[in-house]
Structures are given as C-alpha cells and as structure tokens.
Design a protein around this motif. Structure first.
Motif, mmCIF file in Angstrom:
data_model
loop_
_atom_site.group_PDB
_atom_site.id
_atom_site.type_symbol
_atom_site.label_atom_id
_atom_site.label_comp_id
_atom_site.label_asym_id
_atom_site.label_seq_id
_atom_site.Cartn_x
_atom_site.Cartn_y
_atom_site.Cartn_z
ATOM 1 N N VAL A 118 0.639 -0.792 0.003
ATOM 2 C CA VAL A 118 -0.191 -0.161 0.070
ATOM 3 C C VAL A 118 0.582 1.131 0.058
ATOM 4 O O VAL A 118 0.559 2.383 -0.476
ATOM 5 C CB VAL A 118 -0.968 0.230 1.061
ATOM 6 N N ASP A 119 1.673 1.444 0.970
ATOM 7 C CA ASP A 119 2.902 2.378 1.058
ATOM 8 C C ASP A 119 2.963 2.362 -0.319
ATOM 9 O O ASP A 119 3.886 3.714 -0.768
ATOM 10 C CB ASP A 119 3.810 2.091 2.210
ATOM 11 N N ALA A 120 4.534 1.772 -1.127
ATOM 12 C CA ALA A 120 5.145 1.708 -2.120
ATOM 13 C C ALA A 120 4.088 1.911 -3.324
ATOM 14 O O ALA A 120 4.233 2.680 -4.386
ATOM 15 C CB ALA A 120 5.606 0.303 -2.678
ATOM 16 N N MET A 121 2.991 1.831 -3.474
ATOM 17 C CA MET A 121 1.963 2.569 -4.465
ATOM 18 C C MET A 121 1.385 3.977 -4.529
ATOM 19 O O MET A 121 1.879 4.153 -5.771
ATOM 20 C CB MET A 121 0.632 2.008 -4.277
ATOM 21 N N SER A 122 1.514 4.446 -3.327
ATOM 22 C CA SER A 122 1.527 5.775 -2.751
ATOM 23 C C SER A 122 3.036 6.354 -3.538
ATOM 24 O O SER A 122 2.860 7.531 -3.849
ATOM 25 C CB SER A 122 1.199 6.100 -1.350
ATOM 26 N N THR A 123 4.046 5.746 -3.195
ATOM 27 C CA THR A 123 4.879 6.004 -2.574
ATOM 28 C C THR A 123 5.354 6.362 -4.219
ATOM 29 O O THR A 123 5.838 7.762 -5.033
ATOM 30 C CB THR A 123 6.410 5.526 -2.411
ATOM 31 N N ILE A 124 4.695 5.251 -5.085
ATOM 32 C CA ILE A 124 5.778 5.759 -6.558
ATOM 33 C C ILE A 124 4.099 6.490 -7.238
ATOM 34 O O ILE A 124 4.606 7.376 -8.430
ATOM 35 C CB ILE A 124 4.961 3.910 -7.089
ATOM 36 N N SER A 125 3.196 6.461 -6.597
ATOM 37 C CA SER A 125 2.464 7.605 -8.137
ATOM 38 C C SER A 125 3.229 8.787 -7.130
ATOM 39 O O SER A 125 2.662 10.070 -8.034
ATOM 40 C CB SER A 125 1.202 7.475 -7.428
ATOM 41 N N GLU A 126 3.360 9.539 -6.607
ATOM 42 C CA GLU A 126 3.474 10.932 -5.994
ATOM 43 C C GLU A 126 5.160 10.767 -6.576
ATOM 44 O O GLU A 126 5.245 12.114 -6.589
ATOM 45 C CB GLU A 126 4.510 10.586 -4.206
ATOM 46 N N TYR A 127 6.215 10.180 -6.425
ATOM 47 C CA TYR A 127 7.887 9.838 -6.651
ATOM 48 C C TYR A 127 8.089 10.208 -8.623
ATOM 49 O O TYR A 127 8.323 8.768 -8.623
ATOM 50 C CB TYR A 127 8.607 9.908 -5.961
ATOM 51 N N GLY A 152 9.048 8.432 -12.134
ATOM 52 C CA GLY A 152 10.056 8.819 -12.800
ATOM 53 C C GLY A 152 11.351 8.295 -11.895
ATOM 54 O O GLY A 152 12.335 8.139 -12.270
ATOM 55 N N VAL A 153 10.790 7.673 -10.525
ATOM 56 C CA VAL A 153 11.957 6.861 -9.646
ATOM 57 C C VAL A 153 12.232 5.912 -9.993
ATOM 58 O O VAL A 153 11.640 4.720 -10.450
ATOM 59 C CB VAL A 153 11.369 7.086 -8.329
ATOM 60 N N SER A 154 13.996 5.847 -10.097
ATOM 61 C CA SER A 154 14.192 4.006 -10.956
ATOM 62 C C SER A 154 13.383 2.701 -9.995
ATOM 63 O O SER A 154 13.742 3.759 -8.742
ATOM 64 C CB SER A 154 15.573 3.902 -11.278
ATOM 65 N N THR A 155 13.576 1.785 -10.450
ATOM 66 C CA THR A 155 12.755 0.728 -9.254
ATOM 67 C C THR A 155 14.075 0.309 -8.592
ATOM 68 O O THR A 155 13.592 0.030 -6.859
ATOM 69 C CB THR A 155 12.445 -0.557 -10.316
ATOM 70 N N THR A 156 15.007 0.857 -8.637
ATOM 71 C CA THR A 156 16.304 0.096 -7.650
ATOM 72 C C THR A 156 16.149 1.191 -6.498
ATOM 73 O O THR A 156 16.397 0.885 -5.198
ATOM 74 C CB THR A 156 18.042 0.402 -8.075
ATOM 75 N N THR A 157 15.943 2.610 -6.464
ATOM 76 C CA THR A 157 15.733 3.086 -5.379
ATOM 77 C C THR A 157 14.851 3.102 -5.013
ATOM 78 O O THR A 157 14.429 3.109 -3.688
ATOM 79 C CB THR A 157 15.533 4.546 -6.653
ATOM 80 N N ILE A 158 13.589 2.887 -4.815
ATOM 81 C CA ILE A 158 12.147 2.687 -4.334
ATOM 82 C C ILE A 158 12.850 1.077 -4.065
ATOM 83 O O ILE A 158 12.056 1.266 -2.293
ATOM 84 C CB ILE A 158 10.866 2.424 -6.040
ATOM 85 N N PHE A 159 13.176 0.333 -4.145
ATOM 86 C CA PHE A 159 13.410 -1.304 -3.781
ATOM 87 C C PHE A 159 14.270 -0.966 -2.023
ATOM 88 O O PHE A 159 14.587 -1.122 -0.860
ATOM 89 C CB PHE A 159 14.539 -2.020 -4.808
ATOM 90 N N TYR A 179 18.152 9.657 4.064
ATOM 91 C CA TYR A 179 18.757 10.400 2.946
ATOM 92 C C TYR A 179 18.318 9.822 1.499
ATOM 93 O O TYR A 179 18.741 11.256 0.787
ATOM 94 C CB TYR A 179 20.055 9.704 2.612
ATOM 95 N N ILE A 180 18.126 8.868 1.568
ATOM 96 C CA ILE A 180 16.843 8.393 -0.133
ATOM 97 C C ILE A 180 15.805 9.609 0.201
ATOM 98 O O ILE A 180 16.071 9.167 -1.099
ATOM 99 C CB ILE A 180 17.186 7.169 -0.293
ATOM 100 N N LEU A 181 14.891 10.030 1.087
ATOM 101 C CA LEU A 181 14.211 10.013 0.766
ATOM 102 C C LEU A 181 14.536 11.384 0.002
ATOM 103 O O LEU A 181 13.581 12.036 -1.020
ATOM 104 C CB LEU A 181 13.267 10.130 2.301
ATOM 105 N N TYR A 182 15.206 12.822 1.073
ATOM 106 C CA TYR A 182 15.398 13.585 0.478
ATOM 107 C C TYR A 182 16.047 13.604 -0.754
ATOM 108 O O TYR A 182 16.728 14.684 -1.776
ATOM 109 C CB TYR A 182 15.994 14.688 1.965
ATOM 110 N N TYR A 183 17.842 13.298 -1.450
ATOM 111 C CA TYR A 183 18.007 13.558 -2.563
ATOM 112 C C TYR A 183 17.944 12.565 -3.373
ATOM 113 O O TYR A 183 18.151 13.144 -4.449
ATOM 114 C CB TYR A 183 19.642 12.339 -2.175
ATOM 115 N N GLU A 184 16.949 11.368 -3.023
ATOM 116 C CA GLU A 184 16.467 10.638 -4.765
ATOM 117 C C GLU A 184 15.018 10.959 -4.688
ATOM 118 O O GLU A 184 14.648 10.764 -5.539
ATOM 119 C CB GLU A 184 16.853 8.965 -4.443
ATOM 120 N N LEU A 185 14.418 10.787 -4.083
ATOM 121 C CA LEU A 185 13.275 10.885 -3.881
ATOM 122 C C LEU A 185 12.451 12.567 -4.553
ATOM 123 O O LEU A 185 11.672 13.061 -4.682
ATOM 124 C CB LEU A 185 12.295 10.739 -3.211
#
Length: 359
Positions: A30-39, A41-48, A129-135
């Motif tokens: 559930v949280d990943a679906m929300s994150t992907i829809s909000e950010y 263009g972010v790579s799958t590796t970054t989300i993982f 760190y990933i949240l602010y730099y990558e997402l």
C-alpha cells in the motif's frame, strides 16, 4: 520443555511468522503504491533500496501486533480442537499452557528492542538520505544528527549546532559557513546561542570572519548580538528537534544530558528515551491481554471474532500509547508515566481478566 510446550511453541511461531509476513507485505504494498504515484520517474532500484532501509522500522512496529495475533490464534486453535479441555482436565491452568508462548514473546520483545536500538536509527538515516536526495530532490532538507552536533545544509550555507531544543526554537554552539555560487568559502559565523524564529535568527556572543581575495588573512570581528535572515528552507531545521528515532539509547541519553546542561527543554527527548523501553514490551502486554479472549469462542468457530478482538486490542493499546506520548511531550504528565502508563494499565487489566476467568 515437554512435548506439549514444544507443540504450542511450533503453533505460535507458525501464526507469528505468517501474521508478520502478511502485515509487512500489505503495509509495504500500500505504501509503495502511494510512493510510486507521488514520485514519478524514480528508478525501481531507488524504491527497492528505500523500502529495504524502511523494513527494520516497520518490523519493529509490527512485532507487537504479530505477537498478539500468534498468541490468540495459537490458543484459539487449541480450543477449537478440544485440546485445551484435555489440558485443563490434566490440571494445567491457562497461564501454564501459555507459558511457552509468553516465553517466546519475551525473547522477541528483547530482540525487537535491540533491533530498535542498534539497527533502526542507522536504517532511518539511510532511508531519509534516499528520501531527500533521490525522491524529493531536496538535499538541503537532510540533516545528520549525532550525539554532539547537528549538521544542516541550506542552498548557500552549511552549519552545525551542538544542542537544539525539542521545538527547534533555541540552539547553542552555532558555526555557519557561507559560500559563493562557485562554492568558495566567503564567510564564517559563530555564536554561543541562537533564538530561531522561522527564517529570522538572533545570534548572541559570537564572531564574523570574512574571507576575501584581496586579503591574505581572514578578517574577524566580534559581536554581542546579531540578527540574520536565513533562506526559507532553513525553517525545516525546526523539524529536526524530534530526533529520538535517529539515535540509539546510549546516544539519546548523552544528547539529553547535554541539552540539560545547556539549559534547553528535554521533555520530548526524555519521552522518546522512555518509550524505546516501554514499546519493546508492547507485544508481551498485548499477548497477556489477549489470553482471556482466546478461550471463550474458539470451540464454536469464533476465530473471526477473536481476530476482531485482536484488532480491537491493538487499536485500544495504540490509542492509549499515542495519547500518553502526546501528553508527555507537552509536559502534561512526567515522561516515565507517559511511556509506561499504557503498559501498566493494560497489564493490570489482563491480570484482572485472567483472575476472573479462573482457568
């Protein structure tokens, strides 16, 4: 352990692991679906990687729920198969039957505490760190909090603070480094203490050092008070005061002592310090509270009712726990009472219900 204890233990671990995996999968999905829809263009590796660092914190919060679920379903299964009746007939009490379950819940709670103390703070740092730099693509909002300094970066400055109040409105031991567009150091400011009002900062007792190409040596002047206007993103520093989850227990204790010596408010940190201990035993408290509700309806096929009771107990505990933490952070009740009152009250209720059950 005798054969009955081993059988009960295997049942518990099956339900515990199954419940933990189900809760972890549902929450992450559930949280990943929300994150992907909000950010986008972010790579799958970054989300993982982001969720890989999120798992320790998520698991530590789900452990009490999984312990309660495992306890209730274990005893419900024994009751449904008339195995509890046989055990009661042999002279075993409900508490004795549940002893191996409570033993494993205690060990899981201790393991959860050490995970929260050692692994979660480091994982949360990497996750942020990933949240602010990558997402979010806002690296200036990422602050690194240590036991003696808070490092922070705005668009044109880097600074560190030795102590910061819980509300983020007062600080001590400030050192600021200002840079040009080419990232050449042009100015350094130090201050003994600071009053922070949004982007307006009032500095007391410090120095200003200028670095210019026209002079071989830096030019330093002293000041008693100095007002500066920071960039708008410096307001985010006020959210850095709530840092208990970013530090281990030992680091947090040292941080509280340092803030107290500096005369700053440490209530929020003290509540966080106590809650790290109290929440570790939430699973044991919930499991004790779940015992009386596990034997009443199992034989009549009331597994779903027991699951509903399980969810109700979780909700009641978390409401009481979050209310206590909020009251403690606002200074309405002492930090120890704020963190431990839910455990004490729920344990007392569990013992009363067990005594009335007479099994």
């Amino acid at each position: 352990m005798n054969r009955i204890d081993r059988y009960t233990s295997w049942l518990f671990f099956g339900y515990f692991m199954g419940g933990l995996l189900i809760f972890l999968t549902l929450f992450t999905a559930v949280d990943a679906m929300s994150t992907i829809s909000e950010y986008k263009g972010v790579s799958t590796t970054t989300i993982f990687t982001y969720y890989l660092y999120s798992f320790p914190d998520i698991i530590s919060k789900l452990l009490p729920v999984a312990c309660l679920l495992g306890t209730i379903l274990t005893l419900t299964n024994l009751n449904k198969n008339n195995e509890l009746v046989a055990l009661f007939s042999s002279g075993m009490s409900l508490l004795r039957i549940a002893t191996p379950v409570l033993f494993w819940v205690t060990l899981i709670s201790l393991g959860g505490y050490f995970m929260t103390d050692r692994l979660v703070p480091r994982a949360n740092t990497q996750k942020n760190y990933i949240l602010y730099y990558e997402l979010k693509k806002e690296p200036h909002r990422f602050s690194t909090v240590k036991t003696n300094k808070i490092w922070y970066r705005t668009k044109d400055a880097i600074f560190n603070i030795k102590t910061l109040s819980a509300k983020g409105d007062r600080a001590q031991g400030l050192t600021m480094y200002f840079f040009s567009d080419a990232w050449d150091l042009i100015q350094m400011i130090t201050a003994h203490d600071v009053e922070i009002k949004g982007s307006q900062w009032l500095l007391n007792t410090g120095t200003v050092t200028l670095f210019t190409k026209d002079s071989s040596f830096p030019l330093t002047t002293d000041f008693k008070t100095k007002s500066i206007v920071m960039a708008e993103d410096s307001k985010d520093l006020q959210s850095a005061g709530q840092t208990a989850e970013m530090m281990s227990q030992g680091e947090l204790k040292h941080f509280i002592m340092k803030n107290k010596d500096a005369g700053l408010d440490t209530i929020a940190y003290e509540v966080g310090y106590q809650s790290k201990f109290s929440f570790a035993f939430a699973g044991l408290v919930m499991s004790l509270l779940g015992l009386p509700f596990s034997v009443g309806r199992g034989r009549s096929g009331g597994t779903m009712i027991n699951l509903g009771i399980c969810l109700g107990l979780v909700f009641a505990y978390y409401v009481m726990y979050s209310s206590g933490i909020t009251l403690g952070q606002h200074g309405s009740i002492p930090p120890v009472a704020a963190a431990w009152a839910p455990n004490i009250l729920m344990t007392g209720l569990a013992l009363v219900l067990l005594k009335r059950l007479k099994r």
